[in-house]
Design a protein around this motif. Sequence first.
Motif, PDB file in Angstrom:
ATOM      1  N   THR A   1      44.068  32.430  39.434  1.00 58.38           N
ATOM      2  CA  THR A   1      45.401  33.016  39.379  1.00 58.38           C
ATOM      3  C   THR A   1      45.297  34.541  39.481  1.00 58.38           C
ATOM      4  O   THR A   1      44.217  35.122  39.372  1.00 58.38           O
ATOM      5  CB  THR A   1      46.130  32.615  38.085  1.00 58.38           C
ATOM      6  OG1 THR A   1      47.524  32.926  38.240  1.00 58.38           O
ATOM      7  CG2 THR A   1      45.584  33.345  36.869  1.00 58.38           C
ATOM      8  N   GLU A   2      46.433  35.172  39.694  1.00 58.24           N
ATOM      9  CA  GLU A   2      46.480  36.623  39.862  1.00 58.24           C
ATOM     10  C   GLU A   2      45.918  37.348  38.639  1.00 58.24           C
ATOM     11  O   GLU A   2      45.922  36.816  37.522  1.00 58.24           O
ATOM     12  CB  GLU A   2      47.932  37.056  40.107  1.00 58.24           C
ATOM     13  CG  GLU A   2      48.157  38.538  40.336  1.00 58.24           C
ATOM     14  CD  GLU A   2      47.487  39.045  41.589  1.00 58.24           C
ATOM     15  OE1 GLU A   2      46.235  39.196  41.570  1.00 58.24           O
ATOM     16  OE2 GLU A   2      48.204  39.321  42.575  1.00 58.24           O
ATOM     17  N   CYS A   3      45.444  38.544  38.853  1.00 59.70           N
ATOM     18  CA  CYS A   3      44.997  39.391  37.743  1.00 59.70           C
ATOM     19  C   CYS A   3      46.160  39.595  36.765  1.00 59.70           C
ATOM     20  O   CYS A   3      47.324  39.702  37.160  1.00 59.70           O
ATOM     21  CB  CYS A   3      44.533  40.741  38.294  1.00 59.70           C
ATOM     22  SG  CYS A   3      43.902  41.883  37.035  1.00 59.70           S
TER      23      CYS A   3
ATOM     24  N   ALA B   1      40.530  27.584  49.181  1.00 60.10           N
ATOM     25  CA  ALA B   1      40.992  28.142  47.915  1.00 60.10           C
ATOM     26  C   ALA B   1      42.112  29.122  48.243  1.00 60.10           C
ATOM     27  O   ALA B   1      41.873  30.119  48.941  1.00 60.10           O
ATOM     28  CB  ALA B   1      39.862  28.847  47.182  1.00 60.10           C
ATOM     29  N   VAL B   2      43.310  28.835  47.777  1.00 60.48           N
ATOM     30  CA  VAL B   2      44.473  29.683  48.065  1.00 60.48           C
ATOM     31  C   VAL B   2      44.729  30.577  46.861  1.00 60.48           C
ATOM     32  O   VAL B   2      45.043  30.096  45.771  1.00 60.48           O
ATOM     33  CB  VAL B   2      45.712  28.823  48.387  1.00 60.48           C
ATOM     34  CG1 VAL B   2      46.887  29.721  48.771  1.00 60.48           C
ATOM     35  CG2 VAL B   2      45.408  27.839  49.510  1.00 60.48           C
ATOM     36  N   ALA B   3      44.592  31.869  47.080  1.00 62.02           N
ATOM     37  CA  ALA B   3      44.651  32.794  45.943  1.00 62.02           C
ATOM     38  C   ALA B   3      45.298  34.113  46.356  1.00 62.02           C
ATOM     39  O   ALA B   3      46.080  34.172  47.310  1.00 62.02           O
ATOM     40  CB  ALA B   3      43.244  33.007  45.371  1.00 62.02           C
ATOM     41  N   HIS B   4      44.949  35.171  45.646  1.00 63.39           N
ATOM     42  CA  HIS B   4      45.592  36.474  45.765  1.00 63.39           C
ATOM     43  C   HIS B   4      44.618  37.507  46.318  1.00 63.39           C
ATOM     44  O   HIS B   4      43.401  37.313  46.295  1.00 63.39           O
ATOM     45  CB  HIS B   4      46.100  36.900  44.387  1.00 63.39           C
ATOM     46  CG  HIS B   4      46.929  35.843  43.726  1.00 63.39           C
ATOM     47  ND1 HIS B   4      48.305  35.782  43.847  1.00 63.39           N
ATOM     48  CD2 HIS B   4      46.580  34.774  42.944  1.00 63.39           C
ATOM     49  CE1 HIS B   4      48.759  34.739  43.180  1.00 63.39           C
ATOM     50  NE2 HIS B   4      47.739  34.119  42.624  1.00 63.39           N
ATOM     51  N   GLY B   5      45.171  38.626  46.783  1.00 59.21           N
ATOM     52  CA  GLY B   5      44.356  39.644  47.428  1.00 59.21           C
ATOM     53  C   GLY B   5      43.186  40.124  46.598  1.00 59.21           C
ATOM     54  O   GLY B   5      42.030  40.113  47.053  1.00 59.21           O
ATOM     55  N   ASP B   6      43.445  40.568  45.369  1.00 55.61           N
ATOM     56  CA  ASP B   6      42.364  41.089  44.534  1.00 55.61           C
ATOM     57  C   ASP B   6      41.371  40.000  44.146  1.00 55.61           C
ATOM     58  O   ASP B   6      40.170  40.257  44.021  1.00 55.61           O
ATOM     59  CB  ASP B   6      42.934  41.754  43.274  1.00 55.61           C
ATOM     60  CG  ASP B   6      43.452  43.163  43.540  1.00 55.61           C
ATOM     61  OD1 ASP B   6      43.210  43.695  44.646  1.00 55.61           O
ATOM     62  OD2 ASP B   6      44.098  43.737  42.638  1.00 55.61           O
ATOM     63  N   ILE B   7      41.857  38.770  43.971  1.00 53.48           N
ATOM     64  CA  ILE B   7      40.964  37.660  43.644  1.00 53.48           C
ATOM     65  C   ILE B   7      39.983  37.434  44.790  1.00 53.48           C
ATOM     66  O   ILE B   7      38.761  37.323  44.595  1.00 53.48           O
ATOM     67  CB  ILE B   7      41.770  36.373  43.371  1.00 53.48           C
ATOM     68  CG1 ILE B   7      42.675  36.542  42.144  1.00 53.48           C
ATOM     69  CG2 ILE B   7      40.828  35.177  43.214  1.00 53.48           C
ATOM     70  CD1 ILE B   7      41.945  36.693  40.835  1.00 53.48           C
ATOM     71  N   ILE B   8      40.508  37.349  46.005  1.00 56.08           N
ATOM     72  CA  ILE B   8      39.654  37.086  47.167  1.00 56.08           C
ATOM     73  C   ILE B   8      38.696  38.251  47.413  1.00 56.08           C
ATOM     74  O   ILE B   8      37.514  38.043  47.712  1.00 56.08           O
ATOM     75  CB  ILE B   8      40.515  36.786  48.401  1.00 56.08           C
ATOM     76  CG1 ILE B   8      41.283  35.479  48.185  1.00 56.08           C
ATOM     77  CG2 ILE B   8      39.656  36.710  49.669  1.00 56.08           C
ATOM     78  CD1 ILE B   8      42.293  35.151  49.262  1.00 56.08           C
ATOM     79  N   LYS B   9      39.175  39.466  47.268  1.00 54.85           N
ATOM     80  CA  LYS B   9      38.295  40.628  47.421  1.00 54.85           C
ATOM     81  C   LYS B   9      37.146  40.571  46.423  1.00 54.85           C
ATOM     82  O   LYS B   9      35.987  40.875  46.757  1.00 54.85           O
ATOM     83  CB  LYS B   9      39.092  41.919  47.249  1.00 54.85           C
ATOM     84  CG  LYS B   9      39.994  42.239  48.425  1.00 54.85           C
ATOM     85  CD  LYS B   9      41.044  43.272  48.086  1.00 54.85           C
ATOM     86  CE  LYS B   9      40.474  44.604  47.690  1.00 54.85           C
ATOM     87  NZ  LYS B   9      41.523  45.622  47.513  1.00 54.85           N
ATOM     88  N   ALA B  10      37.439  40.171  45.193  1.00 50.45           N
ATOM     89  CA  ALA B  10      36.405  40.098  44.160  1.00 50.45           C
ATOM     90  C   ALA B  10      35.387  39.010  44.475  1.00 50.45           C
ATOM     91  O   ALA B  10      34.179  39.190  44.267  1.00 50.45           O
ATOM     92  CB  ALA B  10      37.053  39.836  42.798  1.00 50.45           C
ATOM     93  N   VAL B  11      35.845  37.862  44.980  1.00 48.77           N
ATOM     94  CA  VAL B  11      34.941  36.767  45.326  1.00 48.77           C
ATOM     95  C   VAL B  11      34.068  37.149  46.516  1.00 48.77           C
ATOM     96  O   VAL B  11      32.854  36.890  46.530  1.00 48.77           O
ATOM     97  CB  VAL B  11      35.739  35.483  45.618  1.00 48.77           C
ATOM     98  CG1 VAL B  11      34.834  34.387  46.180  1.00 48.77           C
ATOM     99  CG2 VAL B  11      36.435  34.990  44.354  1.00 48.77           C
TER     100      VAL B  11
END
Length: 234
Positions: free
Chosen positions: A87-89, A156-166
């Motif tokens: 989920t989002e930060c 995996a469908v997620a958010h910008g910062d989540i995907i950047k972190a992964v």
Amino acid sequence: MATVLLVRHGRTTANVEGVLAGRAAGVRLDATGRAQAAATAHRLAAVPLVAVVTSPLERCRQTARAVVERQATGPAAPELVVERGITECDYGDWQGRPLRDLAKEPLWAVVQGQPSAAVFPGGESLAAMQARSVEAVRRHDAELESRHGKGAVWAAVAHGDIIKAVVADALGMHLDLFQRIAVGPASVSVVRYGPHRPEVVATNTEAGDLSWLRDAALAGDAPVGGGAGSATTH
């Protein structure tokens, strides 16, 4: 291991208004975002997915549903799983505020230049966000590989910062460098967790055929000199 397609949700009303949506309820895709989600679903339709794992927030659920609806039906249909770990930060007191105002806060410079030290007031740190999202993605990847084999592909469908972190983790980048990675709405990034190291196959793709993923070589030893790549034109 299995291949994970990291899909960011489509554009939202908050994106257009320049507001940090965070985990606020009721933030949905706008008309452009729905079209983006449909286009990404069309791209992914060429790849049989074993699962679609989504953030619980509505904008991701909408995007995930578009992806699932374009996949095969019946026994071959991918399972849809909600995962709170992506989920989002939790932006805490920053949630719901205009980005133009947040840019004047002292913490903004920390978020831009030293994300590993950023802790949102009343929320979580970017380091904690990365730790939980990477754990969730790697956990699902290992579990889906064990059930469906090493050739399995999932989203995996997620958010910008989540995907950047992964992606930063997969690249072996320090979190302080993750702002160098761009992740646009409804974009697809591709990661494989091989036996020796993660392999970042693609980042921030917004167009193009993905059918080559059906027959792509599995992650393993890095081919010295670059290798021959996929036999499929894309």
